[in-house]
Design an enzyme around this catalytic site. Structure first.
Site: not given
Ligand code: F6P
Length: 545
Positions: A510, A204, A265-266, A382, A210, A351
């Site tokens: 972050k 987003k 995002g979520r 189990h 990452e 979150e």
């Molecule tokens: O889509 P982006 O901006 O890479 O963010 C990834 C994720 O990082 C967060 O902001 C926090 O880890 C999430 O809410 C989001 O889904």
């Protein structure tokens, strides 16, 4: 804003919580409990009769929802009010599944039009890739998709793709990469052919470390496989609300699928973030997923609280967290395709509701979001179910099971169902000392030994659970199920008076990670942090302990 704990319904619930009888008793007292405490909506059936609740409990919980102005808050979310007050944003994932003729405006623009334009763009792209029209740099058809993203830009597409495995069209395989650990992408790329691989980069913000690092490595790998810089456009597409950053990064502008600030995002799998899902199951099934979620949106927005599934589930979870000190909630899926759902709900809920400050900035004086965890039945039976039955913690459970399997193999499904229902029954009724003693009556043991064994076999019962059933796992029922949990999360956050739509805790991680990275990559010894951080950083630089 009145403090939650000062509400009359809250105080009444506090008093009432000590008077609710054991569920065994509640079932005796209320012969029609199953029919009176179950409900159906959007292809889902919810049995909530195995909860610590009498009719009085229910009415007090609904009073709490009313006093918390849930209906008003639901209307505000659907209307696009700026309910994410710390980021000054509307919260409109519901608009992502709204039909074309709906009008929802943000800053004067009808966002539903933009949503459907994007869906149409996705449709064209999906057709082009799956029909073989879209060719790789050597003219070959795409066979593999590597989806790169993290958090909401990873888990939703991954879990839904996994859940909809029976609906994959078969033309493509998809691989998901999230972790910045180089092992993740290295292992995914092994065995892939660059000529037939498409990378979908989902971010987003287009600023997540990452995802950027993994995409750069993917691009480097691509260029070492005989491809040229000019071939990148045929193999890299992006989903992002930050088109400028995406084009600066080298993604062709025509290969960027938009998303918007008003989608968290979520909550984003319904947007173009769901592109990997659509590539796997086709656009008709993706639209069916959206339709199922939209159905649940309508149910949530228009059904009286007393029959409203997300409201009922939200209230029960809160009941245990705030009045019985339950610290966690377990989600148990009795369907192998749904094995990833607990992790998805974990991200969604933790979150969103892992907060300790109210909307107006004061500290909360009560427990908010629980730890959400879980797994696949029957495997968990189990392992960790022992603690559910006999541990000291109270852990409310959700059992989720389709009535019909996609793989009706011999006795498998009936056995699966017997385990699911058997577990909810065992949790509810437990086993008394006398029952346990009766079981060992004929064992060749002394009376003392029998007493001892019986003591260990006692299960207190009175452990709450919801059971969610559906005819079959389809894109539509899955859409409704996920939207149900989204709204359940909303209900709780609204009652707790917190902002369920920001994530400042994650943002701090972050920020500090970036600062540490600078120290890890310079050549001097780090001395300016706490001794633990200095020590760890310097050990890393020495590359040995
Ligand atoms: O889509 P982006 O901006 O890479 O963010 C990834 C994720 O990082 C967060 O902001 C926090 O880890 C999430 O809410 C989001 O889904």
């Amino acid at each position: 804003m009145t403090t939650l704990t000062q509400l009359a319904s809250w105080q009444a619930l506090e008093k009432h919580s000590t008077t609710v009888p054991h569920m065994r008793e509640l079932f005796k007292q209320q012969p029609q409990r199953f029919s009176q405490m179950s409900t159906k909506a959007c292809g889902l059936f919810l049995d909530y009769s195995k909860n610590r609740a009498s009719t009085e409990t229910l009415s007090l919980l609904f009073d709490l929802a009313k006093e918390s102005k849930i209906e008003e808050k639901v209307r505000a979310m659907f209307a696009g009010d700026v309910i994410n007050n710390t980021e000054q944003r509307a919260v409109l994932h519901t608009a992502l599944r709204a039909p074309k003729d709906k009008v929802i405006k943000v800053d004067g623009v009808n966002i539903v039009t933009e949503v459907h334009q994007t869906l149409d763009k996705m449709e064209k792209f999906v057709y082009s890739v799956t029909s073989g029209e879209w060719k790789g740099f050597t003219g070959k058809t795409i066979t593999d998709v590597v989806s790169i993203g993290i958090g909401g830009s990873f888990l939703g597409p991954k879990i839904v793709s996994q859940a909809l495995r029976p609906y994959w069209s078969g033309q493509l395989n998809c691989h998901f990469v999230a972790n910045v650990d180089g092992t993740a992408i290295t292992e995914k790329l092994k065995g892939l052919n660059a000529e037939t691989t498409l990378f979908v980069m989902s971010s987003k913000s287009f600023g997540t470390q990452e995802t950027l690092t993994n995409t750069l490595s993917a691009k480097e790998w691509f260029l070492t496989q005989g491809a040229m810089q000019s071939d990148v456009a045929k193999h890299f597409v992006a989903v992002s609300s930050n088109v400028t950053k995406a084009t600066d990064f080298g993604i062709d502008a025509s290969n960027i699928f938009p998303m918007w600030d008003w989608v968290g995002g979520r909550y984003s799998l319904w947007s173009a973030i769901g592109l990997p899902i659509a590539l796997l199951v086709g656009m008709d099934n993706f639209r069916a997923l959206l339709a199922g979620a939209h159905d649940m949106d309508n149910h949530f927005a228009n059904t009286p609280l007393e029959q409203n599934m997300p409201v009922i589930m939200g209230l029960f979870s809160l009941w245990y967290g705030n009045f019985f000190n339950a610290q966690s909630h377990v989600v148990l899926t009795y369907d192998h395709y749904l094995r990833g759902l607990p992790a998805y709900f974990q991200q969604l809920d933790m979150e969103s509701n892992g907060k300790s400050v109210t909307l107006n900035g004061s500290d909360v004086k009560y427990t908010t979001g629980p730890v959400i965890w879980g797994g696949e039945g029957t495997n968990g039976q189990h392992a960790y179910h022992q603690l559910l039955h006999q541990g000291t913690a109270l852990i409310p459970a959700d059992f989720i099971m389709p009535l019909n399997s996609h793989n009706p193999l011999g006795e498998h499904h009936v056995q699966l169902a017997s385990n699911c229902f058997g577990q909810t029954q065992a949790l509810m009724q437990g086993r008394t000392f006398d029952e346990a003693l009766a079981e060992v009556r004929n064992a060749s043991l002394s009376d003392n030994e029998k007493q001892l064994i019986a003591q260990h076999k006692v299960m207190p019962g009175n452990k709450p659970s919801n059971t969610l059933l559906m005819d079959k796992l389809t894109p539509t029922t899955l859409g409704a199920l996920i939207a149900l949990y989204e709204h359940r999360t909303f209900v709780q956050g609204a009652i707790w008076q917190i902002n369920s739509f920001d994530q400042w805790g994650v943002e701090l991680g972050k920020l500090l990670g970036d600062k540490v990275l600078k120290r890890l990559t310079d050549s001097t010894e780090t001395e300016d942090l706490d001794t633990s951080s200095n020590g760890l950083i310097n050990l890393f630089k020495q590359q040995k302990i």
